[in-house]
Design a protein around this motif. Structure first.
Motif, PDB file in Angstrom:
ATOM      1  N   PRO A   1      19.113  -5.002  77.887  1.00 31.42           N
ATOM      2  CA  PRO A   1      17.804  -5.658  77.972  1.00 31.42           C
ATOM      3  C   PRO A   1      16.709  -4.978  77.143  1.00 31.42           C
ATOM      4  CG  PRO A   1      18.139  -4.293  79.898  1.00 31.42           C
ATOM      5  CD  PRO A   1      19.410  -4.212  79.102  1.00 31.42           C
ATOM      6  N   GLY A   2      16.966  -3.758  76.660  1.00 27.90           N
ATOM      7  CA  GLY A   2      15.893  -2.998  76.027  1.00 27.90           C
ATOM      8  C   GLY A   2      15.877  -3.078  74.517  1.00 27.90           C
ATOM      9  N   ALA A   3      15.172  -2.105  73.901  1.00 23.24           N
ATOM     10  CA  ALA A   3      15.009  -2.062  72.447  1.00 23.24           C
ATOM     11  C   ALA A   3      16.329  -1.730  71.764  1.00 23.24           C
ATOM     12  CB  ALA A   3      13.957  -1.018  72.089  1.00 23.24           C
ATOM     13  N   ALA A   4      16.452  -2.188  70.516  1.00 26.67           N
ATOM     14  CA  ALA A   4      17.700  -2.022  69.772  1.00 26.67           C
ATOM     15  C   ALA A   4      17.648  -0.797  68.862  1.00 26.67           C
ATOM     16  CB  ALA A   4      17.991  -3.258  68.938  1.00 26.67           C
ATOM     17  N   THR A   5      18.800  -0.174  68.714  1.00 28.15           N
ATOM     18  CA  THR A   5      18.997   0.896  67.735  1.00 28.15           C
ATOM     19  C   THR A   5      20.178   0.508  66.863  1.00 28.15           C
ATOM     20  OG1 THR A   5      18.117   2.669  69.113  1.00 28.15           O
ATOM     21  CG2 THR A   5      19.675   3.302  67.403  1.00 28.15           C
ATOM     22  N   GLU A   6      20.011   0.648  65.554  1.00 28.71           N
ATOM     23  CA  GLU A   6      21.106   0.383  64.623  1.00 28.71           C
ATOM     24  C   GLU A   6      21.557   1.697  64.015  1.00 28.71           C
ATOM     25  OE1 GLU A   6      21.392  -3.005  61.851  1.00 28.71           O
ATOM     26  OE2 GLU A   6      19.360  -3.468  62.549  1.00 28.71           O
ATOM     27  N   LEU A   7      22.865   1.878  63.960  1.00 25.20           N
ATOM     28  CA  LEU A   7      23.460   3.082  63.395  1.00 25.20           C
ATOM     29  C   LEU A   7      24.482   2.704  62.338  1.00 25.20           C
ATOM     30  CD1 LEU A   7      24.235   4.947  66.748  1.00 25.20           C
ATOM     31  CD2 LEU A   7      22.424   5.568  65.146  1.00 25.20           C
ATOM     32  N   LEU A   8      24.561   3.509  61.313  1.00 24.72           N
ATOM     33  CA  LEU A   8      25.673   3.446  60.364  1.00 24.72           C
ATOM     34  C   LEU A   8      26.612   4.579  60.734  1.00 24.72           C
ATOM     35  CD1 LEU A   8      27.164   2.622  57.778  1.00 24.72           C
ATOM     36  CD2 LEU A   8      25.562   4.059  56.496  1.00 24.72           C
ATOM     37  N   CYS A   9      27.844   4.242  61.074  1.00 20.19           N
ATOM     38  CA  CYS A   9      28.816   5.249  61.513  1.00 20.19           C
ATOM     39  C   CYS A   9      30.011   5.233  60.567  1.00 20.19           C
ATOM     40  CB  CYS A   9      29.279   4.982  62.937  1.00 20.19           C
ATOM     41  SG  CYS A   9      27.950   5.023  64.154  1.00 20.19           S
ATOM     42  N   VAL A  10      30.383   6.408  60.065  1.00 22.87           N
ATOM     43  CA  VAL A  10      31.529   6.551  59.178  1.00 22.87           C
ATOM     44  C   VAL A  10      32.428   7.638  59.748  1.00 22.87           C
ATOM     45  CG1 VAL A  10      32.303   7.056  56.839  1.00 22.87           C
ATOM     46  CG2 VAL A  10      30.114   5.897  57.189  1.00 22.87           C
ATOM     47  N   CYS A  11      33.730   7.372  59.824  1.00 22.51           N
ATOM     48  CA  CYS A  11      34.670   8.353  60.361  1.00 22.51           C
ATOM     49  C   CYS A  11      35.758   8.660  59.348  1.00 22.51           C
ATOM     50  CB  CYS A  11      35.299   7.849  61.657  1.00 22.51           C
ATOM     51  SG  CYS A  11      34.145   7.752  63.038  1.00 22.51           S
ATOM     52  N   TYR A  12      36.134   9.933  59.270  1.00 20.03           N
ATOM     53  CA  TYR A  12      37.156  10.413  58.343  1.00 20.03           C
ATOM     54  C   TYR A  12      38.229  11.129  59.156  1.00 20.03           C
ATOM     55  CZ  TYR A  12      33.092  10.091  55.195  1.00 20.03           C
ATOM     56  OH  TYR A  12      31.980   9.674  54.509  1.00 20.03           O
ATOM     57  N   SER A  13      39.483  10.772  58.927  1.00 23.76           N
ATOM     58  CA  SER A  13      40.585  11.438  59.622  1.00 23.76           C
ATOM     59  C   SER A  13      41.172  12.526  58.729  1.00 23.76           C
ATOM     60  CB  SER A  13      41.681  10.422  59.986  1.00 23.76           C
ATOM     61  OG  SER A  13      41.195   9.494  60.925  1.00 23.76           O
ATOM     62  N   PHE A  14      41.420  13.689  59.342  1.00 26.80           N
ATOM     63  CA  PHE A  14      41.973  14.817  58.602  1.00 26.80           C
ATOM     64  C   PHE A  14      43.280  15.276  59.230  1.00 26.80           C
ATOM     65  CE2 PHE A  14      37.348  15.349  57.729  1.00 26.80           C
ATOM     66  CZ  PHE A  14      37.408  15.158  56.362  1.00 26.80           C
ATOM     67  N   ASP A  15      44.127  15.860  58.401  1.00 24.21           N
ATOM     68  CA  ASP A  15      45.388  16.421  58.863  1.00 24.21           C
ATOM     69  C   ASP A  15      45.079  17.635  59.733  1.00 24.21           C
ATOM     70  OD1 ASP A  15      47.894  17.529  59.220  1.00 24.21           O
ATOM     71  OD2 ASP A  15      48.547  17.154  57.161  1.00 24.21           O
ATOM     72  N   ASP A  16      45.485  17.580  60.997  1.00 23.78           N
ATOM     73  CA  ASP A  16      45.162  18.682  61.901  1.00 23.78           C
ATOM     74  C   ASP A  16      46.317  19.665  62.080  1.00 23.78           C
ATOM     75  OD1 ASP A  16      46.831  17.002  63.272  1.00 23.78           O
ATOM     76  OD2 ASP A  16      45.563  16.792  65.043  1.00 23.78           O
ATOM     77  N   ILE A  17      47.412  19.493  61.316  1.00 23.02           N
ATOM     78  CA  ILE A  17      48.528  20.428  61.432  1.00 23.02           C
ATOM     79  C   ILE A  17      48.157  21.774  60.817  1.00 23.02           C
ATOM     80  CG2 ILE A  17      50.886  20.931  60.673  1.00 23.02           C
ATOM     81  CD1 ILE A  17      51.535  18.022  60.952  1.00 23.02           C
ATOM     82  N   ARG A  18      47.547  21.729  59.637  1.00 23.74           N
ATOM     83  CA  ARG A  18      47.148  22.946  58.936  1.00 23.74           C
ATOM     84  C   ARG A  18      45.803  22.709  58.281  1.00 23.74           C
ATOM     85  NH1 ARG A  18      49.486  24.739  54.402  1.00 23.74           N
ATOM     86  NH2 ARG A  18      49.842  26.949  54.414  1.00 23.74           N
ATOM     87  N   PRO A  19      44.722  22.691  59.039  1.00 21.38           N
ATOM     88  CA  PRO A  19      43.412  22.391  58.444  1.00 21.38           C
ATOM     89  C   PRO A  19      43.010  23.444  57.423  1.00 21.38           C
ATOM     90  CG  PRO A  19      43.149  23.215  60.680  1.00 21.38           C
ATOM     91  CD  PRO A  19      44.617  22.988  60.483  1.00 21.38           C
ATOM     92  N   HIS A  20      42.370  22.982  56.357  1.00 22.25           N
ATOM     93  CA  HIS A  20      41.886  23.920  55.351  1.00 22.25           C
ATOM     94  C   HIS A  20      40.816  24.807  55.980  1.00 22.25           C
ATOM     95  CE1 HIS A  20      39.889  25.434  51.741  1.00 22.25           C
ATOM     96  NE2 HIS A  20      41.011  25.158  51.097  1.00 22.25           N
ATOM     97  N   PRO A  21      40.774  26.091  55.592  1.00 25.80           N
ATOM     98  CA  PRO A  21      39.764  26.987  56.188  1.00 25.80           C
ATOM     99  C   PRO A  21      38.329  26.514  55.971  1.00 25.80           C
ATOM    100  CG  PRO A  21      40.945  28.053  54.352  1.00 25.80           C
ATOM    101  CD  PRO A  21      41.706  26.838  54.725  1.00 25.80           C
ATOM    102  N   LEU A  22      38.068  25.763  54.911  1.00 29.06           N
ATOM    103  CA  LEU A  22      36.721  25.218  54.720  1.00 29.06           C
ATOM    104  C   LEU A  22      36.354  24.305  55.878  1.00 29.06           C
ATOM    105  CD1 LEU A  22      34.125  24.392  53.242  1.00 29.06           C
ATOM    106  CD2 LEU A  22      35.492  22.783  51.909  1.00 29.06           C
TER     107      LEU A  22
END
Length: 306
Positions: free
Chosen positions: A104-125
């Motif tokens: 019922p209230g005020a609207a908020t618009e967001l731009l959302c971007v998601c990136y999937s990374f390999d979690d077996i051996r993540p780069h130290p960065l």
């Protein structure tokens, strides 16, 4: 010397996705602690990041929020609002997602971007990234990032011919600009870590050579010469900043290169071994199993299975 681009390409797992999210108060969205990093940009209205611990972070129009992989978080109009789990409606063939939360209230618009990374051996960065990077909207700051956000928002608001093809590189650019901004803001505030490594001429020169030619039999002396410093100075500085000695990082990157070839190509094991800097398939297989815990052939079968 695009070491940062190399790292992101090596760690990428699957396609990223983007979407415009419209939420009407009261609202809240819970993002899981998955292997995805997210960028959120407030396009209209305002909201806050509610961390697991500590005070909420208020976000206004134009603010950019990056959350690192493995860190769950909540965005809401205010603390205490009802939460919805992030499960966007998405066609697997599309980059674009949609999420709308009525209220019922005020609207908020967001731009959302998601990136999937390999979690077996993540780069130290990636492992060094803070859980949250907040880039407030400030006139004159990060103009290239702001332009990229505007272009992505326009394509999502008015999809037309070529939108998917245009979005793919823009999404990659967004992440690069966010990480570049973080690296720039770290300058002068720390003496070790990858933010320093990527701005240290000697170290980034050596990293460039390692990334471009992992098959070359690099020595510390040869890398130091390419970097224009003495062997002792180079070895000490590289180890202190990167967190591991030069040849240890070379081995790590060779194994990362091998894993990418095994997963993404049909190259034979001898070819993978040669391109990863190993003179024999046996030596390569032994080194690979030491790093990943399984032989390279089994790794390929597991990673390429549907």
């Amino acid at each position: 010397m695009d070491v940062l681009g190399d790292v992101l390409a090596a760690m990428r797992a699957g396609k990223p996705y983007a979407g415009r999210t419209t939420c009407w108060e009261p609202w809240g969205v819970r993002f899981p602690a998955a292997n995805s990093a997210c960028c959120h940009i407030v396009l209209r209205g305002g909201c806050c990041l509610i961390p697991p611990h500590g005070e909420p972070l208020t976000l206004g129009v134009g603010d950019v929020l990056f959350t690192a992989a493995g860190h769950g978080h909540v965005l809401a109009d205010r603390p205490g609002s009802p939460l919805t789990d992030f499960r966007p409606v998405r066609d697997d063939t599309s980059l674009i997602t949609e999420l709308n939360i009525p209220g019922p209230g005020a609207a908020t618009e967001l731009l959302c971007v998601c990136y999937s990374f390999d979690d077996i051996r993540p780069h130290p960065l990636l492992a060094e990234l803070p859980p949250v990077i907040h880039l407030p909207a400030r006139i004159g700051h990060h103009p290239a990032l702001r332009s990229t956000v505007n272009l992505i928002g326009d394509e999502l608001q008015r999809p037309r011919v070529g939108t998917e093809a245009i979005l793919a590189p823009l999404i990659d650019m967004l992440l690069l600009y966010v990480l570049r901004a973080w690296i720039d803001e770290q300058a002068g505030h720390t003496t070790t870590g990858w933010a320093v490594a990527l701005t240290d001429t000697a170290i980034v020169t050596a990293l460039h050579h390692i990334h471009r030619r992992p098959e070359h039999p690099w020595t510390v002396e040869e890398l130091a010469t390419s970097a224009g410093v003495s062997r002792a100075t180079f070895a000490k500085r590289f180890t202190a900043v990167v967190g591991r000695p030069p040849l240890a990082y070379l081995t790590w990157w060779r194994m990362t290169t091998a894993a990418r070839l095994l997963q993404g190509t049909d190259a034979s094991l001898p070819t993978v071994a040669q391109r990863s800097g190993y003179g024999s398939e046996y030596a390569f297989a032994k080194a690979f199993k030491r790093e990943y815990g399984i032989p390279p052939g089994r790794y390929r079968r597991q990673r390429q299975s549907p």
